[in-house]
Design a protein around this motif. Structure first.
Motif, PDB file in Angstrom:
ATOM      1  N   LEU A   4       0.864  -1.173   0.000  1.00  0.00           N
ATOM      2  CA  LEU A   4       0.000   0.000   0.000  1.00  0.00           C
ATOM      3  C   LEU A   4       0.902   1.224   0.000  1.00  0.00           C
ATOM      4  O   LEU A   4       1.805   1.326   0.832  1.00  0.00           O
ATOM      5  CB  LEU A   4      -0.909   0.023   1.233  1.00  0.00           C
ATOM      6  N   VAL A   5       0.662   2.137  -0.917  1.00  0.00           N
ATOM      7  CA  VAL A   5       1.515   3.319  -1.037  1.00  0.00           C
ATOM      8  C   VAL A   5       0.643   4.564  -1.006  1.00  0.00           C
ATOM      9  O   VAL A   5      -0.196   4.758  -1.898  1.00  0.00           O
ATOM     10  CB  VAL A   5       2.350   3.277  -2.325  1.00  0.00           C
ATOM     11  N   GLU A   6       0.860   5.379   0.023  1.00  0.00           N
ATOM     12  CA  GLU A   6       0.117   6.625   0.149  1.00  0.00           C
ATOM     13  C   GLU A   6       0.839   7.766  -0.558  1.00  0.00           C
ATOM     14  O   GLU A   6       2.068   7.762  -0.672  1.00  0.00           O
ATOM     15  CB  GLU A   6      -0.075   7.029   1.627  1.00  0.00           C
ATOM     16  N   SER A   7       0.067   8.733  -0.983  1.00  0.00           N
ATOM     17  CA  SER A   7       0.623   9.952  -1.562  1.00  0.00           C
ATOM     18  C   SER A   7      -0.370  11.085  -1.345  1.00  0.00           C
ATOM     19  O   SER A   7      -1.524  10.848  -0.973  1.00  0.00           O
ATOM     20  CB  SER A   7       0.915   9.770  -3.053  1.00  0.00           C
ATOM     21  N   GLY A   8       0.098  12.304  -1.586  1.00  0.00           N
ATOM     22  CA  GLY A   8      -0.793  13.456  -1.513  1.00  0.00           C
ATOM     23  C   GLY A   8      -0.654  14.307  -0.274  1.00  0.00           C
ATOM     24  O   GLY A   8      -1.320  15.341  -0.156  1.00  0.00           O
ATOM     25  N   GLY A   9       0.190  13.897   0.661  1.00  0.00           N
ATOM     26  CA  GLY A   9       0.389  14.708   1.853  1.00  0.00           C
ATOM     27  C   GLY A   9       1.180  15.967   1.536  1.00  0.00           C
ATOM     28  O   GLY A   9       1.670  16.156   0.432  1.00  0.00           O
ATOM     29  N   GLY A  10       1.273  16.835   2.535  1.00  0.00           N
ATOM     30  CA  GLY A  10       2.028  18.064   2.337  1.00  0.00           C
ATOM     31  C   GLY A  10       1.714  19.085   3.404  1.00  0.00           C
ATOM     32  O   GLY A  10       1.093  18.769   4.427  1.00  0.00           O
ATOM     33  N   LEU A  11       2.157  20.292   3.144  1.00  0.00           N
ATOM     34  CA  LEU A  11       1.938  21.410   4.053  1.00  0.00           C
ATOM     35  C   LEU A  11       0.804  22.269   3.518  1.00  0.00           C
ATOM     36  O   LEU A  11       0.810  22.655   2.343  1.00  0.00           O
ATOM     37  CB  LEU A  11       3.217  22.237   4.169  1.00  0.00           C
ATOM     38  N   VAL A  12      -0.154  22.577   4.372  1.00  0.00           N
ATOM     39  CA  VAL A  12      -1.305  23.371   3.953  1.00  0.00           C
ATOM     40  C   VAL A  12      -1.694  24.294   5.099  1.00  0.00           C
ATOM     41  O   VAL A  12      -1.479  23.958   6.267  1.00  0.00           O
ATOM     42  CB  VAL A  12      -2.477  22.444   3.546  1.00  0.00           C
ATOM     43  N   GLN A  13      -2.259  25.422   4.765  1.00  0.00           N
ATOM     44  CA  GLN A  13      -2.726  26.338   5.801  1.00  0.00           C
ATOM     45  C   GLN A  13      -4.063  25.874   6.365  1.00  0.00           C
ATOM     46  O   GLN A  13      -4.831  25.169   5.680  1.00  0.00           O
ATOM     47  CB  GLN A  13      -2.873  27.744   5.218  1.00  0.00           C
ATOM     48  N   ALA A  14      -4.334  26.269   7.579  1.00  0.00           N
ATOM     49  CA  ALA A  14      -5.626  25.950   8.189  1.00  0.00           C
ATOM     50  C   ALA A  14      -6.755  26.421   7.281  1.00  0.00           C
ATOM     51  O   ALA A  14      -6.692  27.519   6.725  1.00  0.00           O
ATOM     52  CB  ALA A  14      -5.731  26.597   9.558  1.00  0.00           C
ATOM     53  N   GLY A  15      -7.756  25.578   7.139  1.00  0.00           N
ATOM     54  CA  GLY A  15      -8.867  25.864   6.247  1.00  0.00           C
ATOM     55  C   GLY A  15      -8.691  25.309   4.849  1.00  0.00           C
ATOM     56  O   GLY A  15      -9.639  25.301   4.058  1.00  0.00           O
ATOM     57  N   GLY A  16      -7.500  24.856   4.552  1.00  0.00           N
ATOM     58  CA  GLY A  16      -7.214  24.316   3.232  1.00  0.00           C
ATOM     59  C   GLY A  16      -7.649  22.873   3.074  1.00  0.00           C
ATOM     60  O   GLY A  16      -8.256  22.279   3.975  1.00  0.00           O
ATOM     61  N   SER A  17      -7.323  22.323   1.915  1.00  0.00           N
ATOM     62  CA  SER A  17      -7.744  20.961   1.573  1.00  0.00           C
ATOM     63  C   SER A  17      -6.573  20.169   1.004  1.00  0.00           C
ATOM     64  O   SER A  17      -5.642  20.735   0.422  1.00  0.00           O
ATOM     65  CB  SER A  17      -8.857  20.998   0.526  1.00  0.00           C
ATOM     66  N   LEU A  18      -6.667  18.876   1.185  1.00  0.00           N
ATOM     67  CA  LEU A  18      -5.742  17.933   0.564  1.00  0.00           C
ATOM     68  C   LEU A  18      -6.519  16.676   0.200  1.00  0.00           C
ATOM     69  O   LEU A  18      -7.538  16.360   0.834  1.00  0.00           O
ATOM     70  CB  LEU A  18      -4.606  17.541   1.527  1.00  0.00           C
ATOM     71  N   ARG A  19      -6.021  15.965  -0.793  1.00  0.00           N
ATOM     72  CA  ARG A  19      -6.574  14.650  -1.092  1.00  0.00           C
ATOM     73  C   ARG A  19      -5.451  13.623  -1.032  1.00  0.00           C
ATOM     74  O   ARG A  19      -4.486  13.709  -1.800  1.00  0.00           O
ATOM     75  CB  ARG A  19      -7.247  14.585  -2.469  1.00  0.00           C
ATOM     76  N   LEU A  20      -5.596  12.676  -0.140  1.00  0.00           N
ATOM     77  CA  LEU A  20      -4.638  11.587  -0.035  1.00  0.00           C
ATOM     78  C   LEU A  20      -5.082  10.431  -0.914  1.00  0.00           C
ATOM     79  O   LEU A  20      -6.278  10.158  -1.054  1.00  0.00           O
ATOM     80  CB  LEU A  20      -4.527  11.114   1.417  1.00  0.00           C
TER      81      LEU A  20
END
Length: 124
Positions: A4-20
């Motif tokens: 299983l390989v995850e991707s999509g993490g990172g640094l984001v400001q509060a209120g922002g969005s990410l998709r893993l």
């Protein structure tokens, strides 16, 4: 061998969005429930979300309800975690995991296969 390989993490400001994203190999995910967990610095690993084998049923920990969405594409052997309205408390390493049952399970001990994790950092 299951990977299983995850991707999509990172640094984001509060209120922002990410998709893993979680890509699986060595196992056909369509038979099994899948989960996302996270572990903050100095904290125990905690359940975040899980989806039944078909994706028809999902379950979330209270702190992410209404903000996070777990989904899966069995044809692509992929699982996703969409994270909106991120908060600094969401900062953690996020792991996807596969359990040997088609139904949702929230206990980390029940999951057999784990990814290596992806770091999510939310700044205030």
């Amino acid at each position: 061998q299951v990977q299983l390989v995850e991707s999509g993490g990172g640094l984001v400001q509060a209120g922002g969005s990410l998709r893993l994203s979680c890509a699986a190999s060595g196992r056909t995910l369509s038979t099994y429930a899948m989960g996302w967990f996270r572990q903050g610095s100095g904290k125990e690993r905690e359940f975040v979300a899980a989806t039944r084998w078909s994706g028809a049923f999902t379950f979330y920990t209270d702190s992410v309800k209404g903000r996070f969405t777990i989904s899966r594409d069995n044809a692509k052997n992929m699982v996703y975690l969409r994270m909106n309205s991120l908060k600094p408390d969401d900062t953690a390493v996020y792991y996807c995991a596969s359990v040997d049952t088609p139904v949702v399970v929230t206990s980390a001990a029940a999951y057999r296969y784990w990814g290596q994790g992806t770091q999510v950092t939310v700044s205030s």
